[in-house]
Design an enzyme around this catalytic site. Structure first.
Site, PDB file in Angstrom:
ATOM      1  N   PRO A 161      51.352  32.726  63.868  1.00  0.00           N
ATOM      2  CA  PRO A 161      51.426  34.069  64.440  1.00  0.00           C
ATOM      3  C   PRO A 161      51.134  35.107  63.362  1.00  0.00           C
ATOM      4  CG  PRO A 161      53.627  33.194  64.079  1.00  0.00           C
ATOM      5  CD  PRO A 161      52.671  32.076  63.780  1.00  0.00           C
ATOM      6  N   MET A 162      50.258  36.061  63.676  1.00  0.00           N
ATOM      7  CA  MET A 162      49.937  37.130  62.736  1.00  0.00           C
ATOM      8  C   MET A 162      49.957  38.458  63.491  1.00  0.00           C
ATOM      9  SD  MET A 162      46.885  35.433  60.406  1.00  0.00           S
ATOM     10  CE  MET A 162      46.085  34.564  61.765  1.00  0.00           C
ATOM     11  N   ALA A 163      50.688  39.419  62.930  1.00  0.00           N
ATOM     12  CA  ALA A 163      50.843  40.726  63.583  1.00  0.00           C
ATOM     13  C   ALA A 163      49.493  41.396  63.769  1.00  0.00           C
ATOM     14  CB  ALA A 163      51.744  41.619  62.733  1.00  0.00           C
ATOM     15  N   GLY A 179      46.848  30.366  58.901  1.00  0.00           N
ATOM     16  CA  GLY A 179      46.947  31.796  59.136  1.00  0.00           C
ATOM     17  C   GLY A 179      45.695  32.523  58.687  1.00  0.00           C
ATOM     18  N   ARG A 180      45.736  33.101  57.484  1.00  0.00           N
ATOM     19  CA  ARG A 180      44.667  33.985  57.025  1.00  0.00           C
ATOM     20  C   ARG A 180      43.300  33.316  56.959  1.00  0.00           C
ATOM     21  NH1 ARG A 180      46.353  35.525  51.470  1.00  0.00           N
ATOM     22  NH2 ARG A 180      47.305  33.453  51.552  1.00  0.00           N
ATOM     23  N   CYS A 207      58.944  36.299  57.016  1.00  0.00           N
ATOM     24  CA  CYS A 207      58.445  37.638  56.718  1.00  0.00           C
ATOM     25  C   CYS A 207      58.999  38.161  55.385  1.00  0.00           C
ATOM     26  CB  CYS A 207      58.823  38.602  57.837  1.00  0.00           C
ATOM     27  SG  CYS A 207      58.157  40.261  57.580  1.00  0.00           S
ATOM     28  N   LYS A 216      60.086  28.357  61.149  1.00  0.00           N
ATOM     29  CA  LYS A 216      59.126  28.532  60.045  1.00  0.00           C
ATOM     30  C   LYS A 216      59.783  29.375  58.962  1.00  0.00           C
ATOM     31  CE  LYS A 216      54.341  29.940  59.062  1.00  0.00           C
ATOM     32  NZ  LYS A 216      54.260  31.297  58.527  1.00  0.00           N
ATOM     33  N   ASP A 231      47.377  28.601  51.985  1.00  0.00           N
ATOM     34  CA  ASP A 231      46.111  28.335  51.306  1.00  0.00           C
ATOM     35  C   ASP A 231      45.253  27.280  51.999  1.00  0.00           C
ATOM     36  OD1 ASP A 231      46.993  30.196  49.525  1.00  0.00           O
ATOM     37  OD2 ASP A 231      47.324  28.817  47.852  1.00  0.00           O
TER      38      ASP A 231
END
Length: 380
Positions: free
Chosen positions: A24-26, A239-240, A111, A153, A217
């Site tokens: 999940p990413m805002a 994620g990223r 977070c 998480k 990563d």
């Protein structure tokens, strides 16, 4: 690149094949982006919606309810909750399962943002072992009768002097969580430096009855294969690495099933994906709001490609689907995918001291709920 296909990951009743989870990413993992990722990846991987604040669920906040939207064929519907109060989180889970809004619920303890940690939330919370235990127990107790799995998480710890991940994993396991995921950085690192994959291996040794997922990563399919081989983890959380690259899920699927990787997209194909993203966002948010939301994705989609400064600026201020199509028409469709665009993307920032409530580190077994910590934020 080929590898032996790993055993199928299961989270509660759900097989996760390949064992890949979209983190999940805002402001990113809304219905539109998740659908785009699913179009490239497997329908039986897990794609988690933007983080939802438990307090907002209990209050049935209208904006929050829209953030909780899922596509008709999205299954399992996966939601991440944030909160610090066992009673509030338990009630939020009861509402979610009672209304049939989600099939899987994850707890955000990753977070690192100061306005969250200074109130005892996010990555600060696992330090309070008794409180953390009560939270997982309340969520599992509310979800279990409906057969909805709860997962957790978290990060390695607050900083190098206050590591919490092994206790957090054991507590989550003991209280009935169906899986745990570790972002292998401390809160003090935020998104900087390198993730310490060896911590994932140690967590896997400590938590033996439920799946352990690794995060941090993973910017290529090879990274995912290496993480699973080096750590023994049961799956990966991405994620990223997928920002501006939703096709990464197709590459992950191929690599983890021992198949040949699909060819990297040229700029023409990237333009098609970008337009698809804009169209899906317009369906979800309305065109004007969708174009504003899409602007932040432009640098990620175009990263490393030969696109002039003026054209990049035009993409960053796009205001309609028609204009988006016109701009995409100005790209060189034959430009190959740049190899250096596989590296880190998205926020990185720099490490820093973690903001904590006064006296937070005094007693890790204090079960008291931190005051005023139910803020709306995301990350981790």
């Amino acid at each position: 690149m080929t590898t032996e296909a790993p055993a199928t990951l299961r989270i509660g009743p759900y097989p996760v094949d390949p064992p890949v989870v979209l983190a999940p990413m805002a402001g990113i993992t809304n219905l539109a982006f998740r659908k785009l990722c699913r179009e490239f990846g497997s329908a039986t991987s897990i794609y988690v919606c933007e983080m939802i604040t438990a307090r907002a669920v209990v209050e049935r906040n209208e904006k929050t309810l829209h953030m909780m939207s899922f596509d008709e064929d999205e299954h399992p519907r996966s939601m991440q909750l944030y909160g610090v109060d066992p009673a509030t989180l338990g009630e939020a889970v009861r509402i979610i399962v009672g209304e049939g809004w989600a099939d899987h619920i994850d707890l955000n303890l990753g977070c690192p943002v100061p306005k969250v940690t200074r109130l005892g939330g996010g990555a600060a919370l696992p330090y309070k072992r008794a409180l953390f235990s009560r939270i997982v127990r309340a969520m599992v107790g509310a979800a279990e009768p409906a057969g909805v799995p709860v997962t957790v998480k978290f990060r390695i710890g607050i900083d190098d002097e206050h590591l919490t991940y092994l206790d957090a994993g054991r507590i989550a396991e003991a209280e009935g969580a169906k899986a745990v995921a570790l972002h292998a950085r401390t809160a003090a690192q935020r998104y900087s430096g390198q993730a310490d994959w060896s911590a994932i291996a140690r967590l896997k040794e400590a938590v033996t009855t439920i799946p352990v997922l690794g995060n941090g990563d993973i910017f290529s399919a090879d990274d995912a294969v290496r993480m699973m081989a080096e750590t023994g983890c049961d799956g990966v959380v991405v994620g990223r690495g997928c920002l501006g690259r939703p096709w990464l899920f197709g590459e992950l699927q191929a690599a983890l099933r021992g198949q040949e990787l699909p060819e990297a997209p040229n700029l023409g194909r990237v333009g098609e994906v970008l337009h698809r993203h804009g169209a899906l966002l317009s369906d979800h948010l309305g065109e004007e709001k969708a174009m504003r939301d899409l602007r932040k994705h432009m640098a990620w989609y175009l990263m490393g490609f030969p696109v002039g400064a003026d054209l990049r600026r035009a993409f960053a201020t796009v205001s309609s689907l028609t204009e988006l199509g016109d701009l995409i028409g100005k790209l060189d469709p034959s430009a190959p995918f740049p190899k250096d665009a596989e590296g880190p993307r998205g926020r990185q920032g720099s490490p820093g001291k973690v903001a904590l409530p006064h006296g937070w580190l005094d007693d890790p077994d204090d079960p008291a709920v931190p005051t005023a910590a139910d803020v709306m934020h995301s990350g981790g």
